[in-house]
Scaffold this motif. Sequence first.
Motif, short mmCIF file in Angstrom:
data_model
loop_
_atom_site.label_atom_id
_atom_site.label_comp_id
_atom_site.label_asym_id
_atom_site.label_seq_id
_atom_site.Cartn_x
_atom_site.Cartn_y
_atom_site.Cartn_z
N HIS A 245 0.86 -1.18 0.00
CA HIS A 245 0.00 0.00 0.00
C HIS A 245 0.89 1.23 0.00
N SER A 246 0.59 2.18 -0.87
CA SER A 246 1.41 3.39 -0.96
C SER A 246 0.54 4.63 -0.93
N LEU A 247 1.06 5.67 -0.28
CA LEU A 247 0.40 6.96 -0.23
C LEU A 247 1.49 8.02 -0.07
N SER A 248 1.60 8.92 -1.06
CA SER A 248 2.59 10.00 -1.02
C SER A 248 4.00 9.47 -0.79
N GLN A 249 4.35 8.40 -1.49
CA GLN A 249 5.68 7.79 -1.43
C GLN A 249 6.01 7.21 -0.07
N ASN A 250 4.99 6.94 0.73
CA ASN A 250 5.15 6.20 1.97
C ASN A 250 4.51 4.82 1.79
N TYR A 251 5.23 3.77 2.20
CA TYR A 251 4.81 2.41 1.87
C TYR A 251 4.51 1.59 3.12
N LYS A 252 3.54 0.70 2.95
CA LYS A 252 3.19 -0.26 3.99
C LYS A 252 2.98 -1.63 3.33
N ILE A 253 3.15 -2.68 4.12
CA ILE A 253 2.62 -3.99 3.72
C ILE A 253 1.23 -4.08 4.32
N ARG A 254 0.25 -4.35 3.48
CA ARG A 254 -1.13 -4.51 3.97
C ARG A 254 -1.53 -5.98 3.81
N ILE A 255 -2.12 -6.53 4.85
CA ILE A 255 -2.53 -7.94 4.85
C ILE A 255 -4.04 -8.01 5.05
N TYR A 256 -4.72 -8.62 4.06
CA TYR A 256 -6.16 -8.82 4.11
C TYR A 256 -6.45 -10.30 4.39
N GLU A 257 -7.50 -10.57 5.15
CA GLU A 257 -8.05 -11.92 5.22
C GLU A 257 -9.11 -12.04 4.13
N VAL A 258 -9.04 -13.11 3.34
CA VAL A 258 -9.94 -13.30 2.21
C VAL A 258 -10.96 -14.37 2.55
N ASN A 259 -12.24 -14.07 2.33
CA ASN A 259 -13.32 -15.04 2.52
C ASN A 259 -13.93 -15.36 1.16
N PRO A 260 -13.45 -16.41 0.46
CA PRO A 260 -13.94 -16.69 -0.89
C PRO A 260 -15.43 -17.01 -0.94
N GLU A 261 -15.96 -17.62 0.11
CA GLU A 261 -17.39 -17.97 0.09
C GLU A 261 -18.28 -16.74 0.06
N GLN A 262 -17.85 -15.68 0.73
CA GLN A 262 -18.65 -14.46 0.78
C GLN A 262 -18.13 -13.37 -0.16
N ASP A 263 -17.12 -13.72 -0.97
CA ASP A 263 -16.51 -12.74 -1.89
C ASP A 263 -16.11 -11.47 -1.16
N ALA A 264 -15.51 -11.64 0.03
CA ALA A 264 -15.21 -10.49 0.86
C ALA A 264 -13.76 -10.53 1.35
N VAL A 265 -13.24 -9.34 1.68
CA VAL A 265 -11.91 -9.22 2.28
C VAL A 265 -12.00 -8.27 3.46
N GLU A 266 -11.06 -8.44 4.39
CA GLU A 266 -11.03 -7.59 5.57
C GLU A 266 -9.57 -7.30 5.92
N ILE A 267 -9.24 -6.03 6.15
CA ILE A 267 -7.87 -5.68 6.53
C ILE A 267 -7.59 -6.24 7.92
N LYS A 268 -6.50 -7.02 8.03
CA LYS A 268 -6.12 -7.60 9.32
C LYS A 268 -4.99 -6.82 9.98
N ARG A 269 -4.03 -6.38 9.17
CA ARG A 269 -2.93 -5.62 9.76
C ARG A 269 -2.16 -4.88 8.68
N GLU A 270 -1.40 -3.87 9.12
CA GLU A 270 -0.51 -3.12 8.25
C GLU A 270 0.87 -3.03 8.89
N ILE A 271 1.90 -3.08 8.04
CA ILE A 271 3.27 -2.99 8.51
C ILE A 271 3.89 -1.77 7.84
N PRO A 272 4.07 -0.67 8.55
CA PRO A 272 4.61 0.56 7.93
C PRO A 272 6.13 0.50 7.80
#
Length: 400
Positions: A245-272
């Motif tokens: 994930h990037s914003l104004s040349q600042n970067y993070k690792i973003r980790i989503y949990e994926v639920n294929p049955e519900q076609d949904a994702v949820e942010i679990k954590r970010e590592i700046p």
Amino acid sequence: TVSWESMNGEGRLNSDYALQPLRQSKIEENFPSFYDMQGARDIYPAGTYYMYNGAFAEWLQENFGMKKYAEFYYELSNLGGISTGSIFKKVYGIKLKDAWSKFYSDLEIPKVHSNPVKAKEVKDFFNTNKDDYSINNKKGGLYSHLTKGKNGFAYLEELTETVYFMNKENKPQKLFSQNNITNINLSADSDFIVVDFLDISGSVIKSKIRIYDMNNKKWIKIPDTGIAKGTIVKTEEKTYLVCQHSLSQNYKIRIYEVNPEQDAVEIKREIPFEYNKVPSNFVDIGNGNFAYKLKSGLNISLVVSDIEGNEKQIIKIKNEDIAEIRHLSSDLHLQKQKDSGKEATKLIFSCTKKGALPRLGIFDLEKNNLYVVNKDISGGIYYPSFGDSEKTIAYIGEFS
């Protein structure tokens, strides 16, 4: 612009990836004229006029000095003649085409056969029994983003912006088309393809990701923007999307949990990360762990992390060994073929050394050992993946 940005060690003229089109066109005896490289280019390879002209400008500066180049630039900007050629002759005292010919002559290239299949250095991806390119490689397709999973390969055909899957019977199957794809990544178990793309529908271009479910032939959409370089990482119970994930040349690792049955994702954590540190090239290495490239200026590291964001291993790459790394993948799909549940043991990637074409690099995670192929091959090595064993690789070569 290109020559100026490259004066202090960074910039495109210091990148052997950026210089590859020049070297390759000379290898194939297909080098353009000066006037072929002026103005916008609407045929492949687009954008290369920056590199040819930038490299020529650098050659002029090195051979005739910056004062002459500044004089040429001044005369050109102030219409000091009826044409570029006449102004060049007025300032440098030689014809422009003669200077371009000398620039071509001074461009160093490795001694390689222009067609590696004919030279029997490699086999054709689509037909390993042929001693020349197959029809799939001759018909003018632009292939990129080759990625491997347990059941086969996925790749992008750039002209039609279409993603294909090729199973173990070597039969390409069209999966889907998507505008403005920037990257694809097939999961190690071949269940999902992560697709990075640019949304240009509004006044601001947005970087997005969506996930293609290979088993159910459906899309899992992610509403967020500013995300890219995604890959699927799995534990025994859960599926995650790891991305940048990037914003104004600042970067993070973003980790989503994926639920294929519900076609949904949820942010679990970010590592700046600190400013100027850029994480990318994420790859699943098994048991909820992933590896990635971390770049800070000219410094490169390979990092192994768990899904909680805890760093488990940091491998600092020496600049004298490797200048750049791209297209990181692993041998996890081979471990999954064995149904052993083991983690990946090797990382494989495209890399460059000064003055060379892009080569194959391998890092052994168990032995903590780096291996870089010491031989060039026409087209270079891009997007490498292990084939059906650690003794074979598939890759993309880029030709003129």
